[in-house]
Design a protein around this motif. Structure first.
Motif, short mmCIF file in Angstrom:
data_model
loop_
_atom_site.label_atom_id
_atom_site.label_comp_id
_atom_site.label_asym_id
_atom_site.label_seq_id
_atom_site.Cartn_x
_atom_site.Cartn_y
_atom_site.Cartn_z
N ILE A 67 0.64 -1.26 -0.01
CA ILE A 67 -0.15 0.01 0.17
C ILE A 67 0.80 1.37 -0.05
O ILE A 67 0.66 2.28 -0.97
CB ILE A 67 -1.02 0.09 0.99
CG1 ILE A 67 -1.90 -1.20 1.13
CG2 ILE A 67 -1.81 1.38 1.24
CD1 ILE A 67 -2.87 -1.27 2.59
N ALA A 68 1.70 1.27 0.88
CA ALA A 68 2.60 2.51 0.97
C ALA A 68 3.53 2.55 -0.37
O ALA A 68 3.72 3.65 -1.04
CB ALA A 68 3.83 2.15 2.14
N ALA A 69 3.96 1.54 -0.88
CA ALA A 69 4.77 1.72 -2.11
C ALA A 69 3.88 2.18 -3.35
O ALA A 69 4.47 3.01 -4.04
CB ALA A 69 5.46 0.30 -2.43
N ASP A 70 2.66 1.76 -3.37
CA ASP A 70 1.68 2.39 -4.50
C ASP A 70 1.66 3.82 -4.26
O ASP A 70 1.72 4.53 -5.19
CB ASP A 70 0.32 1.60 -4.11
CG ASP A 70 0.45 -0.03 -4.66
OD1 ASP A 70 1.18 -0.25 -5.49
OD2 ASP A 70 -0.78 -0.53 -4.25
N GLY A 75 4.17 9.72 -6.93
CA GLY A 75 4.90 11.24 -6.71
C GLY A 75 3.86 12.20 -6.14
O GLY A 75 4.28 13.41 -5.74
N LEU A 76 2.81 11.61 -5.47
CA LEU A 76 1.71 12.60 -5.16
C LEU A 76 1.75 12.39 -3.55
O LEU A 76 0.87 13.21 -2.88
CB LEU A 76 0.32 12.30 -5.52
CG LEU A 76 0.07 12.44 -7.14
CD1 LEU A 76 -1.26 12.00 -7.57
CD2 LEU A 76 0.51 13.88 -7.40
N PHE A 77 2.25 11.51 -2.99
CA PHE A 77 2.16 11.15 -1.57
C PHE A 77 3.67 10.99 -0.79
O PHE A 77 4.55 10.47 -1.64
CB PHE A 77 1.44 10.08 -1.25
CG PHE A 77 -0.12 10.05 -1.77
CD1 PHE A 77 -0.98 10.49 -0.89
CD2 PHE A 77 -0.51 9.67 -3.07
CE1 PHE A 77 -2.24 10.66 -1.33
CE2 PHE A 77 -1.71 9.84 -3.56
CZ PHE A 77 -2.57 10.29 -2.63
N ARG A 78 3.86 11.12 -0.01
CA ARG A 78 4.92 11.21 1.04
C ARG A 78 4.71 10.41 2.34
O ARG A 78 3.96 10.86 3.02
CB ARG A 78 5.93 12.38 1.23
CG ARG A 78 7.16 12.28 2.04
CD ARG A 78 8.02 13.77 2.36
NE ARG A 78 6.89 14.69 3.02
CZ ARG A 78 6.85 14.73 4.18
NH1 ARG A 78 7.66 13.96 4.85
NH2 ARG A 78 6.15 15.81 4.98
N ARG A 151 -1.82 -9.35 -2.24
CA ARG A 151 -1.37 -8.47 -2.97
C ARG A 151 -2.32 -7.53 -3.73
O ARG A 151 -2.47 -6.25 -3.68
CB ARG A 151 -0.21 -8.90 -3.97
CG ARG A 151 0.50 -8.05 -4.90
CD ARG A 151 1.52 -8.39 -5.73
NE ARG A 151 2.62 -8.81 -4.98
CZ ARG A 151 3.55 -7.70 -4.86
NH1 ARG A 151 3.60 -6.46 -5.20
NH2 ARG A 151 4.60 -7.99 -3.94
N ARG A 152 -3.36 -8.22 -4.39
CA ARG A 152 -4.48 -7.56 -4.83
C ARG A 152 -5.27 -6.80 -3.97
O ARG A 152 -5.78 -5.62 -4.05
CB ARG A 152 -5.45 -8.54 -5.44
CG ARG A 152 -5.09 -9.01 -6.93
CD ARG A 152 -6.32 -9.66 -7.71
NE ARG A 152 -7.11 -8.28 -7.98
CZ ARG A 152 -8.23 -8.73 -8.59
NH1 ARG A 152 -8.73 -9.89 -8.85
NH2 ARG A 152 -9.12 -7.55 -8.73
N MET A 153 -5.53 -7.37 -2.73
CA MET A 153 -6.25 -6.68 -1.87
C MET A 153 -5.37 -5.26 -1.25
O MET A 153 -6.11 -4.15 -0.96
CB MET A 153 -6.52 -7.46 -0.56
CG MET A 153 -7.56 -8.55 -0.83
SD MET A 153 -8.29 -9.44 0.61
CE MET A 153 -7.23 -10.92 0.57
N ALA A 154 -4.10 -5.44 -1.28
CA ALA A 154 -3.40 -4.28 -1.05
C ALA A 154 -3.47 -3.18 -1.97
O ALA A 154 -3.83 -2.18 -1.68
CB ALA A 154 -1.74 -4.50 -0.59
N HIS A 155 -3.39 -3.76 -3.13
CA HIS A 155 -3.58 -2.70 -4.30
C HIS A 155 -4.90 -2.05 -4.31
O HIS A 155 -5.15 -0.77 -4.60
CB HIS A 155 -3.21 -3.48 -5.58
CG HIS A 155 -2.12 -3.83 -5.98
ND1 HIS A 155 -0.78 -2.97 -5.57
CD2 HIS A 155 -1.52 -5.11 -6.33
CE1 HIS A 155 0.39 -3.69 -5.99
NE2 HIS A 155 -0.09 -4.79 -6.61
N THR A 156 -5.95 -2.88 -3.81
CA THR A 156 -7.35 -2.30 -3.83
C THR A 156 -7.51 -1.23 -2.81
O THR A 156 -8.19 -0.27 -2.72
CB THR A 156 -8.39 -3.50 -3.61
OG1 THR A 156 -8.19 -4.26 -4.51
CG2 THR A 156 -9.81 -2.82 -3.61
N VAL A 157 -6.83 -1.44 -1.65
CA VAL A 157 -7.05 -0.43 -0.47
C VAL A 157 -6.33 0.80 -0.93
O VAL A 157 -6.63 1.84 -0.83
CB VAL A 157 -6.34 -1.10 0.65
CG1 VAL A 157 -5.80 -0.10 1.85
CG2 VAL A 157 -6.94 -2.29 1.37
#
Length: 445
Positions: A67-70, A75-78, A151-157
């Motif tokens: 989630i954090a890596a996504d 480039g919009l989040f730190r 992993r899919r659920m992390a991407h969805t979050v």
């Protein structure tokens, strides 16, 4: 592949999402990051490692990491480093100590929990908070799926967080088809492959016995068009992603060269280039009936067709004016209007999923660029510049572009890069080796 498709169609995390009771709030609020062409200061967020229930410590850590890596990758989040946190989240349902998160200048707080149920299913819960307004931002949700779908659920979050803060659609729960390459430059072996948008879960769909090029996803993400030289000359093939079964396009005469395919928005027909004698034109093919229709009639080379999102028009490249330029015509053919107007050569136009831009490759003064322009040719903007950049493909939200970048020289090698349509956040996409010709899928369902 079979296991993955089984997950998508039966126990998809998205299909079993649930609103958590007691956490509902209208999805509008003061915390909003507007994506513009100007310089954006990344929004600082805190993401404590998700709580683990039922022996899921490693999975909870992995979900939090993805989630954090996504978010960081946009480039919009730190991300605020965890060692700066004053508060520790020990109970998913406990009230938030807003002053502690305000003190470290977090504007968004993401908390979550991962649970392994007795039936083997994995449950991922999350909540998003606007720290300075001291209120939830949107609803708490949970996603349920097989253990290997974490992993899919992390991407969805991450998609949910991105959408709530930016107001744009997410693009993390997607895949990318690409050409995996290996070997020396003068004897390069190529295979059709597929991966998650961030380079994870690479799967090879063809072997390296024949050169393959230019994969393109169907609007449903279940099929891929690509060009193969296995017969000795270029032919368009269509592959079912779940079964990896493939076949050449029907109703095309044997030994006819076809290439540059693209699905229509409905997925019921395709457009492609076909060589007839010394002429190269664009044709459409109805996949159900096999009816083939010629769309261009010029004596020049017409190729790289791409539909508008509503399916009424097609953009393509042609040298009918003496050099490569971008044109638009009706999806049924007929007169075409030129839209590119700058100097240099334009090619590989691709219509944005939002319908507002056309991405393209431009060659000028010995450099290659990925650029975008409005559909009337105005507001041309070059996003990249290098020895060789080519072949843009859009994220499903129409805000990020992937493309191929190749380095010069005898040891030059291709790699996949991404860039925001403002020209910010240029970065290389992780692949296990050399890679080219990316094609972004729609959001998975």
């Amino acid at each position: 592949m079979l296991n993955r498709r089984m997950f998508i169609h039966s126990t998809s995390a998205l299909a079993t999402s649930t609103v958590l009771p007691g956490f509902a709030l209208a999805q509008s609020g003061p915390l909003r990051l507007e994506i513009t062409e100007g310089v954006i200061e990344p929004l600082p967020f805190a993401l404590p490692t998700f709580l683990a229930e039922g022996g899921t410590d490693d999975v909870a850590a992995d979900v939090s990491r993805v989630i954090a890596a996504d978010l960081r990758g946009t480039g919009l989040f730190r991300q605020i480093p965890p060692d700066a946190y004053i508060s520790q989240v020990t109970n998913f349902s406990a009230p938030v100590a807003y002053p502690d998160w305000q003190a470290i200048n977090a504007q968004a707080l993401i908390t979550g929990q991962v649970e392994q149920r007795a039936d083997g299913q994995l449950v991922v819960r999350f909540r998003l908070f606007d720290v300075f307004s001291q209120a939830p931002l949107g609803e708490g949700l949970q996603f349920v799926g097989p253990a290997d779908s974490w992993r899919r659920m992390a991407h969805t979050v991450a998609d949910q967080v991105y959408s709530r803060i930016t107001g744009e659609g997410g693009y993390f729960d997607t895949r990318v088809a690409f050409i995996a390459e290996e070997g020396p430059k003068n004897a390069r072996l190529k295979r059709l492959a597929i991966m998650d948008y961030d380079g994870a879960n690479v799967q090879y769909l063809t072997d390296s016995r024949a050169i393959v090029l230019a994969p393109r996803f169907s609007p449903q993400g279940d099929r891929i068009l690509y060009t193969s030289y296995e017969s000795g000359f270029p032919q368009v093939y269509i592959m079912d992603v779940a079964t990896v079964q493939r076949r050449p396009l029907e109703a095309i005469p044997a030994e006819t060269m076809t290439f540059s395919p693209r699905f229509s928005p409905s997925g019921q027909s395709v457009v492609f280039s076909l060589v007839d004698g010394s002429n190269t034109d664009i044709y459409s093919l109805d996949l159900a009936t096999g009816t083939r229709t010629r769309l261009t009639q010029a004596p020049s080379i017409e190729t790289a067709p791409s539909f508008s999102p509503d399916g009424t028009e097609i953009t393509f490249e042609s040298d009918r004016s003496g050099g490569q330029q971008i044109y638009i015509m009706s999806a049924s053919g007929g007169e075409a209007r030129r839209v590119s107007a700058g100097t240099g050569r334009y090619g590989t136009p691709v219509w944005s999923p939002r319908g507002d831009y056309i991405a393209f490759t431009k060659q000028e003064n010995g450099r290659f660029h990925i650029g975008v322009m409005r559909t009337d040719g105005s507001e041309e903007r070059l996003l990249t510049s290098s020895f060789l950049d080519e072949g843009p493909t859009w994220a499903p939200n129409g805000r990020v572009i992937m493309f191929t970048r190749e380095t010069p020289g005898d040891d030059g090698a291709p790699a996949v890069y991404s860039v925001d349509i403002s020209g910010r956040n240029l970065q290389r996409v992780a692949t296990p080796g050399m890679a080219s010709d990316p094609a972004w899928s729609p959001l998975q369902t």
